[in-house]
Design a protein around this motif. Structure first.
Motif, PDB file in Angstrom:
ATOM      1  N   PHE A  13      -7.000  13.145   5.848  1.00 31.17           N
ATOM      2  CA  PHE A  13      -6.224  11.569   5.857  1.00 31.17           C
ATOM      3  C   PHE A  13      -6.583  11.167   4.693  1.00 31.17           C
ATOM      4  CE2 PHE A  13     -11.159  12.181   5.964  1.00 31.17           C
ATOM      5  CZ  PHE A  13     -11.883  11.078   5.184  1.00 31.17           C
ATOM      6  N   ALA A  14      -5.907   9.949   4.521  1.00 38.00           N
ATOM      7  CA  ALA A  14      -5.929   8.983   3.753  1.00 38.00           C
ATOM      8  C   ALA A  14      -5.172   7.862   4.085  1.00 38.00           C
ATOM      9  CB  ALA A  14      -4.727   9.190   2.750  1.00 38.00           C
ATOM     10  N   LEU A  15      -5.281   6.735   3.847  1.00 40.86           N
ATOM     11  CA  LEU A  15      -4.427   5.313   3.838  1.00 40.86           C
ATOM     12  C   LEU A  15      -4.057   5.357   2.637  1.00 40.86           C
ATOM     13  CD1 LEU A  15      -4.384   2.637   5.694  1.00 40.86           C
ATOM     14  CD2 LEU A  15      -6.628   1.719   3.965  1.00 40.86           C
ATOM     15  N   GLN A  16      -2.356   4.805   3.360  1.00 37.06           N
ATOM     16  CA  GLN A  16      -1.275   4.929   1.978  1.00 37.06           C
ATOM     17  C   GLN A  16      -0.872   3.076   2.065  1.00 37.06           C
ATOM     18  OE1 GLN A  16      -2.207   7.205   0.077  1.00 37.06           O
ATOM     19  NE2 GLN A  16      -0.611   7.997   0.023  1.00 37.06           N
ATOM     20  N   ALA A  17      -0.232   2.847   1.134  1.00 36.44           N
ATOM     21  CA  ALA A  17       0.069   1.958   0.679  1.00 36.44           C
ATOM     22  C   ALA A  17       2.317   2.191   1.505  1.00 36.44           C
ATOM     23  CB  ALA A  17       0.420   0.310  -0.638  1.00 36.44           C
ATOM     24  N   VAL A  18       2.806   0.745   2.020  1.00 36.18           N
ATOM     25  CA  VAL A  18       3.350   0.369   2.786  1.00 36.18           C
ATOM     26  C   VAL A  18       4.212  -0.462   1.798  1.00 36.18           C
ATOM     27  CG1 VAL A  18       5.237   1.207   4.359  1.00 36.18           C
ATOM     28  CG2 VAL A  18       2.675   1.766   4.725  1.00 36.18           C
ATOM     29  N   ASP A  19       5.885   0.481   1.271  1.00 36.57           N
ATOM     30  CA  ASP A  19       6.122  -1.014   0.201  1.00 36.57           C
ATOM     31  C   ASP A  19       7.207  -1.371   1.277  1.00 36.57           C
ATOM     32  OD1 ASP A  19       8.783   0.188   0.227  1.00 36.57           O
ATOM     33  OD2 ASP A  19       8.534   0.760  -1.882  1.00 36.57           O
ATOM     34  N   LEU A  20       7.679  -2.480   0.478  1.00 40.87           N
ATOM     35  CA  LEU A  20       8.825  -3.901   1.318  1.00 40.87           C
ATOM     36  C   LEU A  20       9.890  -3.287   1.889  1.00 40.87           C
ATOM     37  CD1 LEU A  20       8.966  -6.711  -0.286  1.00 40.87           C
ATOM     38  CD2 LEU A  20       7.837  -6.582   1.618  1.00 40.87           C
TER      39      LEU A  20
ATOM     40  N   LYS B 143       8.414   1.661  15.762  1.00 38.45           N
ATOM     41  CA  LYS B 143       8.066   1.986  17.180  1.00 38.45           C
ATOM     42  C   LYS B 143       6.333   1.977  17.043  1.00 38.45           C
ATOM     43  CE  LYS B 143       8.637   5.982  20.457  1.00 38.45           C
ATOM     44  NZ  LYS B 143       8.141   4.901  21.479  1.00 38.45           N
ATOM     45  N   ALA B 144       6.260   2.318  15.897  1.00 38.01           N
ATOM     46  CA  ALA B 144       4.623   2.780  15.755  1.00 38.01           C
ATOM     47  C   ALA B 144       4.075   1.543  14.757  1.00 38.01           C
ATOM     48  CB  ALA B 144       4.358   3.959  14.451  1.00 38.01           C
ATOM     49  N   LYS B 145       5.032   0.748  14.845  1.00 35.49           N
ATOM     50  CA  LYS B 145       4.241  -0.549  14.854  1.00 35.49           C
ATOM     51  C   LYS B 145       3.456  -0.398  13.278  1.00 35.49           C
ATOM     52  CE  LYS B 145       3.818  -2.220  19.051  1.00 35.49           C
ATOM     53  NZ  LYS B 145       2.944  -2.391  20.032  1.00 35.49           N
ATOM     54  N   ILE B 146       4.095  -0.269  12.126  1.00 35.30           N
ATOM     55  CA  ILE B 146       3.317   0.202  10.521  1.00 35.30           C
ATOM     56  C   ILE B 146       3.758  -0.680   9.747  1.00 35.30           C
ATOM     57  CG2 ILE B 146       3.338   1.730   8.943  1.00 35.30           C
ATOM     58  CD1 ILE B 146       3.620   4.132  10.761  1.00 35.30           C
ATOM     59  N   GLY B 147       2.914  -1.460   8.917  1.00 36.52           N
ATOM     60  CA  GLY B 147       3.497  -2.255   8.095  1.00 36.52           C
ATOM     61  C   GLY B 147       3.771  -2.006   6.443  1.00 36.52           C
ATOM     62  N   SER B 148       2.731  -3.051   5.774  1.00 39.33           N
ATOM     63  CA  SER B 148       2.603  -2.646   4.527  1.00 39.33           C
ATOM     64  C   SER B 148       0.781  -1.597   4.395  1.00 39.33           C
ATOM     65  CB  SER B 148       1.234  -3.630   3.914  1.00 39.33           C
ATOM     66  OG  SER B 148       1.959  -4.825   4.514  1.00 39.33           O
ATOM     67  N   TRP B 149       0.131  -0.643   5.802  1.00 38.38           N
ATOM     68  CA  TRP B 149      -0.432   0.284   5.947  1.00 38.38           C
ATOM     69  C   TRP B 149      -0.274   1.657   6.358  1.00 38.38           C
ATOM     70  CZ3 TRP B 149      -3.176   0.984   0.990  1.00 38.38           C
ATOM     71  CH2 TRP B 149      -3.513  -0.209   0.374  1.00 38.38           C
ATOM     72  N   ALA B 150      -0.597   2.953   5.965  1.00 37.52           N
ATOM     73  CA  ALA B 150       0.286   4.003   7.198  1.00 37.52           C
ATOM     74  C   ALA B 150      -1.723   4.394   6.898  1.00 37.52           C
ATOM     75  CB  ALA B 150       1.174   4.246   6.553  1.00 37.52           C
ATOM     76  N   PHE B 151      -1.783   5.172   8.189  1.00 33.15           N
ATOM     77  CA  PHE B 151      -3.015   5.475   7.420  1.00 33.15           C
ATOM     78  C   PHE B 151      -2.401   7.309   8.313  1.00 33.15           C
ATOM     79  CE2 PHE B 151      -6.597   8.649   9.597  1.00 33.15           C
ATOM     80  CZ  PHE B 151      -7.478   8.416   8.535  1.00 33.15           C
ATOM     81  N   PHE B 152      -3.249   8.193   7.669  1.00 31.46           N
ATOM     82  CA  PHE B 152      -2.305   8.951   7.639  1.00 31.46           C
ATOM     83  C   PHE B 152      -3.238  10.051   7.818  1.00 31.46           C
ATOM     84  CE2 PHE B 152       1.003   7.798   5.169  1.00 31.46           C
ATOM     85  CZ  PHE B 152       2.260   8.435   5.029  1.00 31.46           C
ATOM     86  N   ALA B 153      -3.659  11.366   9.058  1.00 34.75           N
ATOM     87  CA  ALA B 153      -4.419  12.438   9.499  1.00 34.75           C
ATOM     88  C   ALA B 153      -3.736  13.326   9.544  1.00 34.75           C
ATOM     89  CB  ALA B 153      -4.819  12.152  10.708  1.00 34.75           C
ATOM     90  N   GLY B 154      -4.642  14.869   8.660  1.00 34.43           N
ATOM     91  CA  GLY B 154      -3.714  16.146   9.405  1.00 34.43           C
ATOM     92  C   GLY B 154      -4.414  16.482  10.908  1.00 34.43           C
ATOM     93  N   SER B 155      -3.194  16.979  11.945  1.00 34.28           N
ATOM     94  CA  SER B 155      -3.369  18.447  13.140  1.00 34.28           C
ATOM     95  C   SER B 155      -3.335  19.245  13.099  1.00 34.28           C
ATOM     96  CB  SER B 155      -2.420  16.701  14.068  1.00 34.28           C
ATOM     97  OG  SER B 155      -0.963  16.652  13.800  1.00 34.28           O
ATOM     98  N   GLY B 156      -3.308  20.078  12.039  1.00 33.77           N
ATOM     99  CA  GLY B 156      -3.138  21.243  12.205  1.00 33.77           C
ATOM    100  C   GLY B 156      -1.728  22.171  12.037  1.00 33.77           C
TER     101      GLY B 156
END
Length: 162
Positions: free
Chosen positions: A10-17, A113-126
């Motif tokens: 998992f990780a939390l990543q910044a999303v630019d403009l 659709k996913a309402k992603i703004g300035s940050w995105a949380f990534f999580a592995g699922s296989g």
């Protein structure tokens, strides 16, 4: 496909403009091992959760074979097959190129659709990985408590106010 690398971590990543975000190193390494000649990720809506699901292009072929197998089993058992399964799996996705550092632009429709703004949380699922808007993940009841706790912890560590 024997020897497929799984998406873990998992990780939390910044999303630019412009909607650019870096695929976390462990997830990017799995993409590169599974599809070494293609610097693309396939992004679409998650089938159940209010987030995005992403995977390497090689997984698309595996997923197609899996759907074909399920449809044959259903037909052999006299059950109705879902005529929309392949459209959902392959028609409502986008292939997106990523650079050497793993940066890619989240497709605008899916980002909205996913309402992603300035940050995105990534999580592995296989076989795939999920990309969440942290504020959506934290408010989603049927997500595992540990996943919400990890996301909240990472937000706190990075000083992210939601």
């Amino acid at each position: 496909m024997a020897g497929r690398e799984l998406f873990e971590g998992f990780a939390l990543q910044a999303v630019d403009l412009k909607g650019r975000v870096a695929i976390p190193a462990d997830l990017r390494a799995a993409i590169e091992r599974n599809a070494p000649d293609v610097r693309q990720v396939v992004v679409g809506s998650h089938p159940f959760d209010p987030c995005l699901a992403a995977h390497d292009v090689a997984w698309s072929k595996e997923k197609n074979e899996h759907i074909n197998r399920l449809q044959r089993l259903a037909e052999d058992a006299g059950r109705e097959i879902d005529p929309r399964a392949k459209r959902r799996a392959f028609g409502i996705v986008e292939k997106v190129a990523f650079d050497d550092s793993g940066r890619f632009v989240i497709p605008p429709f899916f980002k909205q659709k996913a309402k992603i703004g300035s940050w995105a949380f990534f999580a592995g699922s296989g076989d795939a990985f999920d990309i969440w808007a942290p504020e959506v993940l934290l408010k989603t009841d049927d997500v595992e408590d540990d996943v919400r706790e990890i996301c909240a912890f990472l937000c706190q560590q990075k000083g992210v106010k939601l």
